[in-house]
Design an enzyme around this catalytic site. Structure first.
Site, PDB file in Angstrom:
ATOM      1  N   THR A 142       0.822  -1.214   0.000  1.00 27.47           N
ATOM      2  CA  THR A 142       0.000   0.000   0.000  1.00 27.47           C
ATOM      3  C   THR A 142       0.859   1.269   0.000  1.00 27.47           C
ATOM      4  OG1 THR A 142      -1.597  -1.238   1.288  1.00 27.47           O
ATOM      5  CG2 THR A 142      -1.869   1.149   1.269  1.00 27.47           C
ATOM      6  N   GLY A 181       2.719  -3.005   8.372  1.00 27.52           N
ATOM      7  CA  GLY A 181       3.015  -3.363   9.756  1.00 27.52           C
ATOM      8  C   GLY A 181       4.455  -3.826   9.869  1.00 27.52           C
ATOM      9  N   GLU A 425      -6.087  -5.930   4.133  1.00 29.93           N
ATOM     10  CA  GLU A 425      -6.099  -7.141   3.303  1.00 29.93           C
ATOM     11  C   GLU A 425      -7.302  -7.142   2.351  1.00 29.93           C
ATOM     12  OE1 GLU A 425      -3.241  -8.557   3.647  1.00 29.93           O
ATOM     13  OE2 GLU A 425      -3.738  -9.769   1.909  1.00 29.93           O
TER      14      GLU A 425
HETATM   15  C1  LIG Z   1      -1.061 -15.568  12.542  1.00 25.95           C
HETATM   16  C2  LIG Z   1      -1.813 -14.474  12.059  1.00 25.95           C
HETATM   17  C3  LIG Z   1      -2.364 -13.443  12.979  1.00 25.95           C
HETATM   18  C4  LIG Z   1      -2.549 -12.234  12.191  1.00 25.95           C
HETATM   19  C5  LIG Z   1      -2.679 -10.975  12.936  1.00 25.95           C
HETATM   20  C6  LIG Z   1      -2.237  -9.843  12.013  1.00 25.95           C
HETATM   21  C7  LIG Z   1      -3.182  -8.687  12.101  1.00 25.95           C
HETATM   22  C8  LIG Z   1      -2.886  -7.481  11.317  1.00 25.95           C
HETATM   23  C9  LIG Z   1      -2.711  -7.768   9.953  1.00 25.95           C
HETATM   24  C10 LIG Z   1      -2.965  -6.651   9.036  1.00 25.95           C
HETATM   25  C11 LIG Z   1      -2.546  -7.171   7.710  1.00 25.95           C
HETATM   26  C12 LIG Z   1      -2.856  -6.250   6.621  1.00 25.95           C
HETATM   27  C13 LIG Z   1      -1.927  -6.519   5.464  1.00 25.95           C
HETATM   28  C14 LIG Z   1      -2.374  -5.775   4.244  1.00 25.95           C
HETATM   29  O1  LIG Z   1      -3.331  -5.047   4.254  1.00 25.95           O
HETATM   30  S1  LIG Z   1      -1.428  -6.050   2.840  1.00 25.95           S
HETATM   31  C15 LIG Z   1      -2.243  -5.121   1.550  1.00 25.95           C
HETATM   32  C16 LIG Z   1      -3.505  -5.792   1.079  1.00 25.95           C
HETATM   33  N1  LIG Z   1      -3.995  -5.122  -0.069  1.00 25.95           N
HETATM   34  C17 LIG Z   1      -5.042  -5.508  -0.735  1.00 25.95           C
HETATM   35  O2  LIG Z   1      -5.703  -6.487  -0.353  1.00 25.95           O
HETATM   36  C18 LIG Z   1      -5.349  -4.772  -1.981  1.00 25.95           C
HETATM   37  C19 LIG Z   1      -6.749  -4.997  -2.489  1.00 25.95           C
HETATM   38  N2  LIG Z   1      -6.773  -4.856  -3.925  1.00 25.95           N
HETATM   39  C20 LIG Z   1      -6.817  -5.911  -4.759  1.00 25.95           C
HETATM   40  O3  LIG Z   1      -6.881  -7.054  -4.319  1.00 25.95           O
HETATM   41  C21 LIG Z   1      -6.776  -5.606  -6.258  1.00 25.95           C
HETATM   42  O4  LIG Z   1      -6.377  -4.357  -6.483  1.00 25.95           O
HETATM   43  C22 LIG Z   1      -8.078  -5.879  -6.965  1.00 25.95           C
HETATM   44  C23 LIG Z   1      -8.009  -7.333  -7.352  1.00 25.95           C
HETATM   45  C24 LIG Z   1      -9.281  -5.663  -6.114  1.00 25.95           C
HETATM   46  C25 LIG Z   1      -8.263  -5.061  -8.233  1.00 25.95           C
HETATM   47  O5  LIG Z   1      -7.194  -5.198  -9.114  1.00 25.95           O
HETATM   48  P1  LIG Z   1      -7.421  -5.190 -10.709  1.00 25.95           P
HETATM   49  O6  LIG Z   1      -8.154  -3.958 -11.066  1.00 25.95           O
HETATM   50  O7  LIG Z   1      -6.106  -5.468 -11.327  1.00 25.95           O
HETATM   51  O8  LIG Z   1      -8.295  -6.473 -10.784  1.00 25.95           O
HETATM   52  P2  LIG Z   1      -9.499  -6.857 -11.682  1.00 25.95           P
HETATM   53  O9  LIG Z   1     -10.744  -6.644 -10.924  1.00 25.95           O
HETATM   54  O10 LIG Z   1      -9.382  -6.266 -13.073  1.00 25.95           O
HETATM   55  O11 LIG Z   1      -9.146  -8.404 -11.767  1.00 25.95           O
HETATM   56  C26 LIG Z   1      -8.097  -8.896 -12.557  1.00 25.95           C
HETATM   57  C27 LIG Z   1      -8.117 -10.423 -12.474  1.00 25.95           C
HETATM   58  O12 LIG Z   1      -7.440 -10.842 -11.290  1.00 25.95           O
HETATM   59  C28 LIG Z   1      -8.268 -11.696 -10.539  1.00 25.95           C
HETATM   60  N3  LIG Z   1      -7.925 -11.519  -9.135  1.00 25.95           N
HETATM   61  C29 LIG Z   1      -7.987 -10.391  -8.410  1.00 25.95           C
HETATM   62  N4  LIG Z   1      -7.558 -10.614  -7.165  1.00 25.95           N
HETATM   63  C30 LIG Z   1      -7.209 -11.907  -7.103  1.00 25.95           C
HETATM   64  C31 LIG Z   1      -6.710 -12.729  -6.082  1.00 25.95           C
HETATM   65  N5  LIG Z   1      -6.468 -12.270  -4.843  1.00 25.95           N
HETATM   66  N6  LIG Z   1      -6.457 -14.000  -6.359  1.00 25.95           N
HETATM   67  C32 LIG Z   1      -6.693 -14.494  -7.581  1.00 25.95           C
HETATM   68  N7  LIG Z   1      -7.176 -13.766  -8.597  1.00 25.95           N
HETATM   69  C33 LIG Z   1      -7.434 -12.490  -8.356  1.00 25.95           C
HETATM   70  C34 LIG Z   1      -9.661 -11.262 -10.863  1.00 25.95           C
HETATM   71  O13 LIG Z   1     -10.583 -12.275 -10.566  1.00 25.95           O
HETATM   72  C35 LIG Z   1      -9.528 -10.990 -12.322  1.00 25.95           C
HETATM   73  O14 LIG Z   1      -9.549 -12.207 -13.005  1.00 25.95           O
HETATM   74  P3  LIG Z   1     -10.443 -12.324 -14.318  1.00 25.95           P
HETATM   75  O15 LIG Z   1     -11.870 -12.065 -13.873  1.00 25.95           O
HETATM   76  O16 LIG Z   1      -9.971 -11.278 -15.272  1.00 25.95           O
HETATM   77  O17 LIG Z   1     -10.239 -13.727 -14.790  1.00 25.95           O
HETATM   78  C1  LIG Z   2      -4.123  -1.725  10.531  1.00 30.69           C
HETATM   79  C2  LIG Z   2      -3.726  -1.773   9.095  1.00 30.69           C
HETATM   80  C3  LIG Z   2      -2.633  -2.538   8.729  1.00 30.69           C
HETATM   81  C4  LIG Z   2      -2.222  -2.555   7.396  1.00 30.69           C
HETATM   82  N1  LIG Z   2      -1.103  -3.269   7.068  1.00 30.69           N
HETATM   83  C5  LIG Z   2      -0.654  -3.238   5.796  1.00 30.69           C
HETATM   84  C6  LIG Z   2       0.543  -3.929   5.436  1.00 30.69           C
HETATM   85  O1  LIG Z   2       1.178  -4.599   6.256  1.00 30.69           O
HETATM   86  N2  LIG Z   2       0.986  -3.814   4.157  1.00 30.69           N
HETATM   87  C7  LIG Z   2       0.313  -3.093   3.214  1.00 30.69           C
HETATM   88  O2  LIG Z   2       0.780  -3.042   2.083  1.00 30.69           O
HETATM   89  N3  LIG Z   2      -0.827  -2.455   3.521  1.00 30.69           N
HETATM   90  C8  LIG Z   2      -1.322  -2.503   4.776  1.00 30.69           C
HETATM   91  N4  LIG Z   2      -2.495  -1.846   5.100  1.00 30.69           N
HETATM   92  C9  LIG Z   2      -3.194  -1.093   4.067  1.00 30.69           C
HETATM   93  C10 LIG Z   2      -4.507  -1.751   3.630  1.00 30.69           C
HETATM   94  O3  LIG Z   2      -4.279  -2.942   2.945  1.00 30.69           O
HETATM   95  C11 LIG Z   2      -5.296  -0.763   2.777  1.00 30.69           C
HETATM   96  O4  LIG Z   2      -5.647   0.331   3.600  1.00 30.69           O
HETATM   97  C12 LIG Z   2      -6.541  -1.430   2.220  1.00 30.69           C
HETATM   98  O5  LIG Z   2      -6.191  -2.369   1.213  1.00 30.69           O
HETATM   99  C13 LIG Z   2      -7.551  -0.418   1.656  1.00 30.69           C
HETATM  100  O6  LIG Z   2      -6.986   0.371   0.693  1.00 30.69           O
HETATM  101  P1  LIG Z   2      -7.076   1.988   0.759  1.00 30.69           P
HETATM  102  O7  LIG Z   2      -6.571   2.408   2.074  1.00 30.69           O
HETATM  103  O8  LIG Z   2      -6.429   2.470  -0.468  1.00 30.69           O
HETATM  104  O9  LIG Z   2      -8.607   2.287   0.726  1.00 30.69           O
HETATM  105  P2  LIG Z   2      -9.406   2.964  -0.472  1.00 30.69           P
HETATM  106  O10 LIG Z   2      -9.361   2.060  -1.644  1.00 30.69           O
HETATM  107  O11 LIG Z   2      -8.970   4.360  -0.657  1.00 30.69           O
HETATM  108  O12 LIG Z   2     -10.860   2.905   0.143  1.00 30.69           O
HETATM  109  C14 LIG Z   2     -11.613   4.054   0.511  1.00 30.69           C
HETATM  110  C15 LIG Z   2     -13.066   3.891   0.024  1.00 30.69           C
HETATM  111  O13 LIG Z   2     -13.072   3.830  -1.401  1.00 30.69           O
HETATM  112  C16 LIG Z   2     -13.848   2.737  -1.840  1.00 30.69           C
HETATM  113  N5  LIG Z   2     -13.310   2.202  -3.114  1.00 30.69           N
HETATM  114  C17 LIG Z   2     -12.022   2.146  -3.522  1.00 30.69           C
HETATM  115  N6  LIG Z   2     -11.931   1.547  -4.716  1.00 30.69           N
HETATM  116  C18 LIG Z   2     -13.173   1.223  -5.097  1.00 30.69           C
HETATM  117  C19 LIG Z   2     -13.727   0.574  -6.232  1.00 30.69           C
HETATM  118  N7  LIG Z   2     -12.963   0.135  -7.226  1.00 30.69           N
HETATM  119  N8  LIG Z   2     -15.067   0.408  -6.280  1.00 30.69           N
HETATM  120  C20 LIG Z   2     -15.856   0.837  -5.274  1.00 30.69           C
HETATM  121  N9  LIG Z   2     -15.384   1.447  -4.158  1.00 30.69           N
HETATM  122  C21 LIG Z   2     -14.060   1.636  -4.067  1.00 30.69           C
HETATM  123  C22 LIG Z   2     -13.733   1.698  -0.723  1.00 30.69           C
HETATM  124  O14 LIG Z   2     -14.830   0.812  -0.744  1.00 30.69           O
HETATM  125  C23 LIG Z   2     -13.721   2.604   0.514  1.00 30.69           C
HETATM  126  O15 LIG Z   2     -15.051   2.867   0.895  1.00 30.69           O
HETATM  127  C24 LIG Z   2      -2.925  -1.827   6.417  1.00 30.69           C
HETATM  128  C25 LIG Z   2      -4.045  -1.062   6.800  1.00 30.69           C
HETATM  129  C26 LIG Z   2      -4.444  -1.035   8.110  1.00 30.69           C
HETATM  130  C27 LIG Z   2      -5.633  -0.214   8.485  1.00 30.69           C
END
Ligand SMILES: CCCCCCCCCCCCCC(=O)SCCNC(=O)CCNC(=O)[C@H](O)C(C)(C)COP(=O)(O)OP(=O)(O)OC[C@H]1O[C@@H](n2cnc3c(N)ncnc32)[C@H](O)[C@@H]1OP(=O)(O)O
Ligand SMILES: Cc1cc2nc3c(=O)[nH]c(=O)nc-3n(C[C@H](O)[C@H](O)[C@H](O)COP(=O)(O)OP(=O)(O)OC[C@H]3O[C@@H](n4cnc5c(N)ncnc54)[C@H](O)[C@@H]3O)c2cc1C
Length: 660
Positions: A142, A181, A425
């Site tokens: 991010t 984190g 996530e």
């Molecule tokens: C032990 C543990 C304890 C833990 C405690 C810890 C606590 C704290 C922890 C805090 C931890 C926090 C840590 C953190 O926060 S780490 C940061 C986490 N960040 C995110 O999760 C970012 C979210 N954004 C996205 O996932 C992408 O930008 C998306 C996908 C939404 C859009 O992007 P884009 O516009 O490029 O996508 P598209 O819609 O054109 O789709 C393109 C194609 O890709 C396919 N696709 C998309 N995604 C996936 C996927 N995942 N697997 C497989 N395929 C996937 C999709 O179906 C499509 O396929 P098709 O339909 O064309 O066939």
């Molecule tokens: C406690 C914490 C720990 C984190 N740890 C990590 C880490 O270890 N590593 C890391 O890389 N990141 C980390 N993050 C970041 C986190 O993964 C992002 O904040 C999260 O993926 C959301 O993205 P954003 O902040 O850009 O939100 P935004 O995308 O800006 O979201 C804001 C609003 O916009 C809307 N929006 C955005 N895009 C669309 C769309 N396409 N269609 C409709 N609505 C949309 C959302 O629904 C939301 O309401 C952490 C965040 C937090 C809070």
């Protein structure tokens, strides 16, 4: 032990230990979990001071101290397997550690990402170092300007042919990494997701290992600016950071090259499916659902249920004896459906984890046929579980009245820490829209007569136009309830798919039409996932080998999860006449009857989550039910009560006290 809680336990109709074993996955697993908990909780070096009394800095320092000792000493000495996030030991460990702690991103995201993105050679170089904590890593995806839209990340990694290096750069304010984190103060390496540029061409997001702090002095390396992002809502024992990279050079081998590589001349070659760059996020989505969300909900249920049984207020007869608040049906309606949900989500995630482990094996063999379905399930379950957990914990917190507002209850901490899971996530709305993308494709496949995935096969089935129920009792029947959920999901999808076609036929662009319909798309995705939970948890229970008493109870819980959803969000079930208002009344009556029948097992059901008091961290939810004694003790120990008269009082109050 409070007499009231003793009485509750006497009313329990089943063997709590049987249910504990079932949730752990067997008797031996329960023994393993308890021994892990005992080892961790009895180790003086793992002790935590009461979290409510520490400053942000103290929380971080305590967490780093404990976790460094844990990973480098305690876990090794006990030969605990901390390598596989899906093995039973790891599940039990994170439960014992009880809160989000330092190095969770290091172990939970950095380490697994090395094998997700690295070649065998890269894995054998980096993983042992990371697992031994000889390097500490973070997952830097991010940025200040972008978290969701990964295609628009602005960090670049440009190949320099002359030196065979990458130059990693965050060219402007919005491109700096923000949030990771473990990055703010601890990490010396970052897994940086950046746009790969070779020979002037952008090849999209790739992963690079970038050293960010000196291995001896721990100071930022040249070209690196790194620090904490400041106070956040909760989770203060981790150091969420920012990172600016000013043309930092890293060796060519630091690009993780499992799915794509760059040769010496800068030629880019994609060797695997590019969606696999996203697929690694599935892992943490599944892990967090259980390790964070479901555990938080189970803990909140334990606290609220026990407290509701020892708290007396009011009576059901004029001037009669006061009753435990749990005897009020409205209170039962706050607590028991959440207990049911905590069970249903737990059973569902067990199945999801099982499928994910199979999926990983398929990927290793080069078979990606289940990727779209796995992505939809893992995204949907993460979004739905976090949304319902946060709402549930807040309901349970309020169900504890004033004491639920005190940190002493443990509930505000649970609520604040789990709230973030709706965002990180993958922000929930964004994840639901990914599920909807999958559903719309599925609908198109169905209309073309193609086969569909198991979890969405029902979308191709013919269903009745109306629910057949004529009695209350029928609303306990899993197949009848499942039919309601199937129908709701199917009709929501059909309706939004038709609207989409309509808008496209009118000449709207796909993305514009999608945006106009996105509220319906999210609703359709939710309905699909809620149906998945209803069906998966019921079928999990059906297959269980357990006593009839426990099976009956779990069946009741599964019915309650479905019924509670119908009675609280009836609109979509009534919309096209599938249910009528008479049937809705029957469902409501069925729900109340179910609540009353589950009432006497409430304490048994939460005892079966088996959270030790030290892990629960609640004065009002402890096993012995002695809520008032503990609250008084908590107050007595408040730092503000160190002296009878606070120094500040002397300074600011005394001059005014004698004025009159
Ligand atoms: C032990 C543990 C304890 C833990 C405690 C810890 C606590 C704290 C922890 C805090 C931890 C926090 C840590 C953190 O926060 S780490 C940061 C986490 N960040 C995110 O999760 C970012 C979210 N954004 C996205 O996932 C992408 O930008 C998306 C996908 C939404 C859009 O992007 P884009 O516009 O490029 O996508 P598209 O819609 O054109 O789709 C393109 C194609 O890709 C396919 N696709 C998309 N995604 C996936 C996927 N995942 N697997 C497989 N395929 C996937 C999709 O179906 C499509 O396929 P098709 O339909 O064309 O066939
Ligand atoms: C406690 C914490 C720990 C984190 N740890 C990590 C880490 O270890 N590593 C890391 O890389 N990141 C980390 N993050 C970041 C986190 O993964 C992002 O904040 C999260 O993926 C959301 O993205 P954003 O902040 O850009 O939100 P935004 O995308 O800006 O979201 C804001 C609003 O916009 C809307 N929006 C955005 N895009 C669309 C769309 N396409 N269609 C409709 N609505 C949309 C959302 O629904 C939301 O309401 C952490 C965040 C937090 C809070």
């Amino acid at each position: 032990e409070s007499q009231l809680i003793i009485k509750e336990r006497q009313q329990t109709t089943f063997q709590v230990e049987e249910l504990i074993n079932l949730l752990d996955g067997g008797k031996e697993k329960t023994a393993l979990r308890r021994s892990i908990e005992q080892t961790i909780l009895s180790d003086p070096l793992m002790k935590t001071d009461k979290i409510g009394y520490l400053t942000r800095e103290q929380k971080y320092v305590q967490s780093v101290r404990r976790m460094m000792y844990f990973f480098t000493d305690l876990a090794k000495r006990n030969k605990w397997n901390i390598e596989d996030p899906h093995c039973p030991e790891m599940l039990f460990l994170s439960r014992s550690l009880s809160s989000v702690v330092a190095f969770m991103i290091h172990m939970g995201a950095f380490v697994p990402s090395i094998s997700s993105f690295g070649t065998l050679e890269q894995v054998s170089k980096w993983q042992p170092l990371a697992k031994e904590c000889l390097i500490i890593g973070c997952y830097a995806q991010t940025e200040l300007g972008h978290g969701t839209n990964l295609r628009r990340l602005e960090t670049t990694s440009t190949f320099d042919r002359n030196t065979q290096e990458f130059i990693v750069n965050t060219p402007n304010l919005s491109s700096m990494k923000w949030w990771p984190g473990d990055m703010g103060k601890s990490a010396n390496h970052a897994m940086v997701m950046a746009q790969l540029i070779t020979n002037g061409e952008n090849h999209g997001m790739q992963a690079f290992i970038v050293p960010i702090r000196d291995m001896t002095t721990h100071k930022p390396l040249p070209g690196v600016e790194v620090g904490n992002i400041g106070s956040i809502m909760s989770l203060e024992d981790t150091d969420n950071g920012y990172l600016r990279l000013n043309n930092v050079r890293i060796p060519k081998e630091n690009m993780l090259a499992k799915y794509a590589n760059v040769d010496r001349s800068g030629r880019f070659q994609q060797t695997g499916n590019n969606r696999l760059m996203y697929a690694s996020m599935m892992n943490l989505r599944i892990v967090l659902t259980r390790e964070q969300m479901i555990h938080a909900l189970q803990k909140a249920c334990t606290i609220a249920a026990r407290y509701s049984c020892v708290r007396k207020q009011g009576s059901l007869t004029p001037n009669g004896p006061e009753i435990p608040i749990m005897d009020y049906v409205t209170q039962q309606n706050k607590v028991i459906p959440r207990i049911a949900l905590a069970y249903a989500l737990d059973f569902t995630i067990m199945e999801v984890r099982h499928r994910y482990v199979q999926f990983l094996a398929d990927v290793t063999r080069g078979d990606l046929s289940n990727m779209a379905e796995m992505h939809a399930i893992s995204s949907g379950i993460k979004a739905n579980a976090s949304e319902r957990t946060v709402a549930g914990v807040e309901t349970l917190r309020r169900a504890c009245g004033g004491h639920g507002y005190s940190m002493a209850s443990g509930l505000p901490y649970l609520l604040l820490s789990v709230t973030g899971s709706c965002t990180y996530e993958g922000e929930n709305t964004v994840l639901y829209l990914q599920v909807a993308r999958y559903l719309i494709k599925t609908a198109a496949n169905i209309s073309m007569g193609k086969s569909v995935d198991g979890s969405s096969a029902y979308l191709a089935e013919n269903t009745e136009a109306r629910c057949s129920a004529t009695s209350q009792e029928e609303f306990y029947d899993h197949s009848l309830l499942d039919a309601c959920f199937k129908h709701r999901s199917k009709q929501l999808l059909q309706s939004v798919a038709m609207d989409l076609q309509g808008l496209l036929a009118e000449g709207k662009q796909q993305m514009e039409a999608w945006n106009l319909l996105s509220i319906q798309l999210v609703n359709s995705a939710k309905a699909h996932i809620e149906r998945y939970i209803v069906a998966t948890s019921a079928s999990f229970v059906r297959k269980l080998n357990c006593s009839l008493k426990v099976k009956k109870l779990l069946n009741q819980l599964c019915s309650l999860v479905a019924l509670h959803q119908i009675t609280n969000f009836p609109g979509d079930f009534l919309k096209d006449g599938y249910l009528d208002s008479h049937q809705l009344d029957l469902a409501r009556k069925a729900e109340v009857k179910l609540l009353q029948s589950l009432r006497h097992n409430v304490v048994g059901l939460v005892d079966a989550f088996d959270f030790r008091d030290e892990i629960l961290g609640s004065c009002i939810g402890a096993y012995d039910g002695n809520a008032y004694e503990r609250l008084y003790d908590y107050a007595k120990n408040d730092v503000m009560n160190k002296n009878d008269v606070h120094e500040e009082s002397y300074q600011y109050l005394r001059p005014h006290l004698h004025r009159g």
